[in-house]
Write an enzyme that holds these catalytic residues in place. Structure first.
Site, PDB file in Angstrom:
ATOM      1  N   TYR A 129       0.873  -1.174   0.000  1.00 58.27           N
ATOM      2  CA  TYR A 129       0.000   0.000   0.000  1.00 58.27           C
ATOM      3  C   TYR A 129       0.909   1.222   0.000  1.00 58.27           C
ATOM      4  O   TYR A 129       1.588   1.508   0.985  1.00 58.27           O
ATOM      5  CB  TYR A 129      -0.903  -0.039   1.236  1.00 58.27           C
ATOM      6  CG  TYR A 129      -1.815   1.160   1.416  1.00 58.27           C
ATOM      7  CD1 TYR A 129      -2.050   2.081   0.412  1.00 58.27           C
ATOM      8  CD2 TYR A 129      -2.462   1.348   2.649  1.00 58.27           C
ATOM      9  CE1 TYR A 129      -2.893   3.158   0.606  1.00 58.27           C
ATOM     10  CE2 TYR A 129      -3.312   2.411   2.848  1.00 58.27           C
ATOM     11  CZ  TYR A 129      -3.523   3.324   1.826  1.00 58.27           C
ATOM     12  OH  TYR A 129      -4.353   4.396   2.026  1.00 58.27           O
ATOM     13  N   LYS A 158      -1.290  -1.177  -4.200  1.00 60.15           N
ATOM     14  CA  LYS A 158      -2.332  -0.160  -4.153  1.00 60.15           C
ATOM     15  C   LYS A 158      -1.589   1.169  -4.147  1.00 60.15           C
ATOM     16  O   LYS A 158      -0.936   1.520  -3.160  1.00 60.15           O
ATOM     17  CB  LYS A 158      -3.192  -0.280  -2.897  1.00 60.15           C
ATOM     18  CG  LYS A 158      -4.185   0.886  -2.757  1.00 60.15           C
ATOM     19  CD  LYS A 158      -4.835   0.966  -1.395  1.00 60.15           C
ATOM     20  CE  LYS A 158      -5.718   2.215  -1.328  1.00 60.15           C
ATOM     21  NZ  LYS A 158      -6.292   2.416   0.021  1.00 60.15           N
TER      22      LYS A 158
END
Length: 289
Positions: A129, A158
């Site tokens: 992330y 992400k």
């Protein structure tokens, strides 16, 4: 992994997890056609949730949806990460995710050791992330390429930078790329992202579902109009701290909803909510009274 994953808002009420609101919210989003849920990231207030709150939230989520689940596992305590991974496995999660170690600012060696150790914990795919505005550290495509060449088993990223060129760089590496910036969902899809992990999907799930479907069908003008609306609503909460702007948008446009976990974060004031309501009306939306 492909499609629309909700960066799930997890509400609190009177200092406690609001399980009733969370159950209603997950059920409503499932009926709106989202493809899955991303829990314990930024919009979930993940860094501030205790292990027990994570456990309770996952139980509520699992009872109220049959959609795919991705769990963000970061904790300042390694044992907390281990326990969150175990919870994720118990609830049929399809992947886990983590920001890099924060506060001290990792160099490449720290980054490599951290994600190596994380991949050794589980057989689940591991995503990075990347949200440098919150972590102070940007996992660039060059760094990602080095991790992969060094044998770190990263399945995807992400990326919440909003930098379409960077997203394109991650796509070139052959990993799964999910866009994390609401203002650039469509541009990211156009350069090869497989989908989005979207905070605004808590608020406008029908619009984002429709935008994704229009893109897949090649109706780009319609998709661009929907992306413009999403970006304009996002702009209304840009200058507010934390994530309560999203929580108040849910309350204004959908149904009663809890707030953030104090004192780590603060709820918006009545004046700020009124300003938000006025902004929605200017955009042609109809906030609840």
């Amino acid at each position: 992994m492909e499609g629309i994953f909700v960066a799930l808002a997890i509400p609190f009420k009177n200092g406690k997890l609001d399980e009733e609101s969370l159950a209603k919210h997950v059920d409503s989003l499932t009926k709106a056609g989202v493809d899955g849920f991303y829990t314990f990231g930024t919009t979930s207030q993940g860094p501030y949730l205790t292990l027990e709150e994570r456990r309770a939230a996952l139980e509520v989520i699992s009872r109220n949806t049959n959609r795919q689940l991705v769990v963000h596992v970061f904790s300042f305590d390694w044992q907390g990460i281990v326990e969150t991974v175990r919870l994720a496995e118990k609830h049929g999660t399809i992947a886990i995710s983590s920001i890099p170690p924060i506060y001290y600012g990792p160099d490449y060696e720290v980054l490599k050791r951290y994600y190596e150790k994380l991949t050794q914990l589980t057989k689940l795919p591991v995503f990075i992330y990347n949200i440098p505005r919150n972590t102070g550290f940007n996992v660039t495509p060059d760094l990602m390429a080095k991790l992969l060449s060094d044998g770190v088993k990263i399945a995807g990223v992400k990326d919440s930078t909003g930098d379409v060129a960077q997203i394109m760089g991650h796509v070139r590496l052959g990993i799964t790329v999910l866009n994390g910036s609401d203002s650039t969902i469509l541009p990211a899809l156009m350069v090869g992202a497989k989908g989005c992990i979207s905070a605004m999907s808590n608020v406008l799930p029908d619009v984002i579902r429709s935008m994704f479907d229009e893109f897949k069908a090649g109706r780009l003008q319609s998709a661009m109009e929907k992306q413009d609306l999403i970006a304009r609503v996002r702009e209304l909460i840009r200058d507010y701290p934390g994530v309560d702007g999203y929580y108040k948008l849910i309350h204004l446009l959908r149904y009663d909803f809890g707030t953030v976990k104090e004192p780590y974060l603060r709820p918006l004031s009545e004046a700020e909510v009124q300003k938000l309501r006025d902004g929605l009306i200017r955009l042609g939306l109809k906030p609840r009274v």
